[in-house]
Scaffold this active site. Sequence first.
Site, PDB file in Angstrom:
ATOM      1  N   ASP A  38      14.958  95.763 -24.309  1.00  0.00           N
ATOM      2  CA  ASP A  38      16.277  96.338 -24.055  1.00  0.00           C
ATOM      3  C   ASP A  38      17.209  95.226 -23.576  1.00  0.00           C
ATOM      4  O   ASP A  38      17.429  95.033 -22.392  1.00  0.00           O
ATOM      5  CB  ASP A  38      16.192  97.469 -23.040  1.00  0.00           C
ATOM      6  CG  ASP A  38      17.442  98.338 -23.084  1.00  0.00           C
ATOM      7  OD1 ASP A  38      18.370  98.001 -23.854  1.00  0.00           O
ATOM      8  OD2 ASP A  38      17.500  99.328 -22.359  1.00  0.00           O
ATOM      9  N   PHE A  61      20.154 106.197 -16.777  1.00  0.00           N
ATOM     10  CA  PHE A  61      20.766 107.355 -16.122  1.00  0.00           C
ATOM     11  C   PHE A  61      22.248 107.154 -15.876  1.00  0.00           C
ATOM     12  O   PHE A  61      22.762 106.035 -15.967  1.00  0.00           O
ATOM     13  CB  PHE A  61      20.065 107.628 -14.777  1.00  0.00           C
ATOM     14  CG  PHE A  61      20.249 106.534 -13.756  1.00  0.00           C
ATOM     15  CD1 PHE A  61      21.454 106.365 -13.082  1.00  0.00           C
ATOM     16  CD2 PHE A  61      19.200 105.665 -13.462  1.00  0.00           C
ATOM     17  CE1 PHE A  61      21.614 105.352 -12.143  1.00  0.00           C
ATOM     18  CE2 PHE A  61      19.368 104.633 -12.536  1.00  0.00           C
ATOM     19  CZ  PHE A  61      20.574 104.488 -11.866  1.00  0.00           C
ATOM     20  N   HIS A 114      20.532  92.939 -16.439  1.00  0.00           N
ATOM     21  CA  HIS A 114      19.268  92.507 -15.832  1.00  0.00           C
ATOM     22  C   HIS A 114      18.155  92.181 -16.840  1.00  0.00           C
ATOM     23  O   HIS A 114      17.021  91.969 -16.442  1.00  0.00           O
ATOM     24  CB  HIS A 114      18.812  93.422 -14.677  1.00  0.00           C
ATOM     25  CG  HIS A 114      18.679  94.875 -14.974  1.00  0.00           C
ATOM     26  ND1 HIS A 114      19.099  95.856 -14.111  1.00  0.00           N
ATOM     27  CD2 HIS A 114      18.161  95.515 -16.040  1.00  0.00           C
ATOM     28  CE1 HIS A 114      18.836  97.041 -14.638  1.00  0.00           C
ATOM     29  NE2 HIS A 114      18.276  96.869 -15.799  1.00  0.00           N
ATOM     30  N   GLY A 150      17.811 102.582  -7.489  1.00  0.00           N
ATOM     31  CA  GLY A 150      16.477 103.052  -7.110  1.00  0.00           C
ATOM     32  C   GLY A 150      16.081 104.175  -8.044  1.00  0.00           C
ATOM     33  O   GLY A 150      16.765 104.450  -9.022  1.00  0.00           O
ATOM     34  N   SER A 153      20.229 103.816  -3.969  1.00  0.00           N
ATOM     35  CA  SER A 153      20.533 102.564  -4.661  1.00  0.00           C
ATOM     36  C   SER A 153      21.295 101.658  -3.701  1.00  0.00           C
ATOM     37  O   SER A 153      21.749 102.117  -2.652  1.00  0.00           O
ATOM     38  CB  SER A 153      21.378 102.841  -5.907  1.00  0.00           C
ATOM     39  OG  SER A 153      20.662 103.645  -6.822  1.00  0.00           O
ATOM     40  N   HIS A 211      15.947  93.731  -9.462  1.00  0.00           N
ATOM     41  CA  HIS A 211      16.776  94.586 -10.320  1.00  0.00           C
ATOM     42  C   HIS A 211      16.565  96.072 -10.097  1.00  0.00           C
ATOM     43  O   HIS A 211      17.311  96.876 -10.642  1.00  0.00           O
ATOM     44  CB  HIS A 211      16.564  94.255 -11.794  1.00  0.00           C
ATOM     45  CG  HIS A 211      15.413  94.980 -12.446  1.00  0.00           C
ATOM     46  ND1 HIS A 211      14.124  94.951 -11.961  1.00  0.00           N
ATOM     47  CD2 HIS A 211      15.355  95.765 -13.546  1.00  0.00           C
ATOM     48  CE1 HIS A 211      13.340  95.684 -12.740  1.00  0.00           C
ATOM     49  NE2 HIS A 211      14.056  96.194 -13.701  1.00  0.00           N
TER      50      HIS A 211
END
Lengths: 158, 481
Positions: B96, B205, B329, B379, B385, B404
């Site tokens: 990805d 998400f 990332h 998170g 997060s 990350h």
Amino acid sequence: MKRFTVLDISGDIGLRAYGESLKDAFISAAIGMYSLITNLDAFKEEKTIDVFTESDSMEGLLVSWLNELIFHFDAYGFIGKRIVITEITPSLSASGGLPPRRGGVGEGEACKLKATISGEDFDPERHERKLLVKAATYHRLRVEKKDDKWEIDVIFDI
Amino acid sequence: MALEKLRRIDDTKIEVPLDYKPGMGVKGIIYVDDLLEKELETQSIDQVANVATLPGIVGASLAMPDIHTGYGFAIGGVAAFNLKDGIVSPGGVGYDINCGVRLLRSNLKKEIVLPRIKELVNILYNEIPSGVGSKGKIRLSPEDEGRLLIHGARWAVEQGFGDAGDLERIESGGCIDGADPSLISRKAYERGKAQQGTLGSGNHFLEVQYVDEIYDEKAAGSLGLFNDQITVMIHTGSRGFGHQVCTDFLEVMERAVIKYKIELPDKELACAPYESPEAQDYLSAMRAAANYAWANRQCIMHWAKEVFMRIFNISPKELGMTLIYDVAHNIAKIEEHVVNGKKMKLIIHRKGATRAFPPGHPELPEIYRALGQPVLIPGDMGRVSFVLLGTGKAMKETFGSTCHGAGRVMSRHQAIRKAKGRAIWREMEDKGIIVRSAGRETLAEEMSEAYKDVSNVVDVVHSAGISKKIARLRPIGVIKG
């Protein structure tokens, strides 16, 4: 006979696929992969596609075969229900084993596969969404003959 | 047992010494405290050591505290190679390409949004295409796709998604130079044409969150963050387009390994010398995929903003929903770093690691030059997060990199088994988090228990000084693929 079992690995997911022949094991791996993506029971055989793929090793052929199917799903939504491998070379049935990897006899000998697949386009309204399979990988990849039967291990990037 | 050779350097890192494995050109350094060391997988340590054997590696083979086993390279890994005899490896970036995170601020406070969170999550879920087999609202002609691949988020802005002002708040300005659409396979084009502006599945998400703790008032203020403020976090990447680019080039690299006679401890480290056409072609294709991802997050942000305006019936100005930052990332980039007192251009591979540049770094936009680069660490969906800032220490120790995310502790299948018979969405709702997901299994495999606690991960990078905690964000609404 069971076609496949799911392998548990950290982060991603894998399959152990079985077959009476190499062709059969390749089909099992494909059916197993489709079953990770969705529930195949709900699919009909509405259309047919032809797939051709090649590689310079049998393991490589398996990865490129599965990646070809992932491509047809991800780009066009196609999910296969019935798979017929019309040709797989070398067939390996005579030698009873795999062509040696790089550096051995048979190096550079191309492995090829032709298949006809019947299935249906995925419809999120009617079909179950399971895992998004990004690619088949070389991680812990195994294509082996065991007691006259074939066994494949393949891990997918999820 | 090789594991006995590991040596603790200090509270936040351990060393994988040169004699851990034959052929290591540099040592390995894994950022973990005692707590996270217990969760280290042997295979991931081996992968850190394997990367240390690659030609032209500089400094150390690094891994962040969210390390877990990947393909060839561990996830959470950072590896720098010199441009003269070093290599480029698609495995050091991942499937990805430019998977990343962006964070939006707003003027809204939690109490305004909470009473309508269910409705908000439902509409966000309907407006933002997500999940296995979903198609986006954008159809790209080959010409459009080609332009998108060169211009990245700039293309999206030109199409009316967001503002030109967003671009400086994206790593590399949302558009990395050197993308070459002519190196992209037909298959990648085909997979990409209907997936622009889609979230995907798995751990991707969109979250509605609020600021629930601030660690540095001044810095948080400079970022436009305040307590109880609503934020939106988007985590996605280059979708099928990037996966296909990676798949295509793994084949190219497999042949390159033979051609250039590179000895590899693991086939999945397949790579080519930096100066080879294979490596240069991969980098050009990878940059196109990176640009695809930046455009993707830009489009999704635009739709999220529209949903907020519609539901709360407010103007863009009242909503104040602006981009704080967007980080990649999973990427390989050419950067200048100081090695043994000498400035050097290196090709940095970050696979599940975030760039964390310090204040004053020339690559940072004016607005963040004094502050340092915002770092966004998501998170799992049930926890929290973080917003951090890059530091000078990261430049010295980790080629300007940090963690990350949380990192998995449970396999997906394990998680699905563990969730059997449970309604994860209801468990989440009981915790005050409304979740909508396209796939039932996605929720199971993404449940909190399947992940390390991101707070522990962030504590390590903060204590190690390779980034600095600024604020913590707590989810109230999540859409997943």
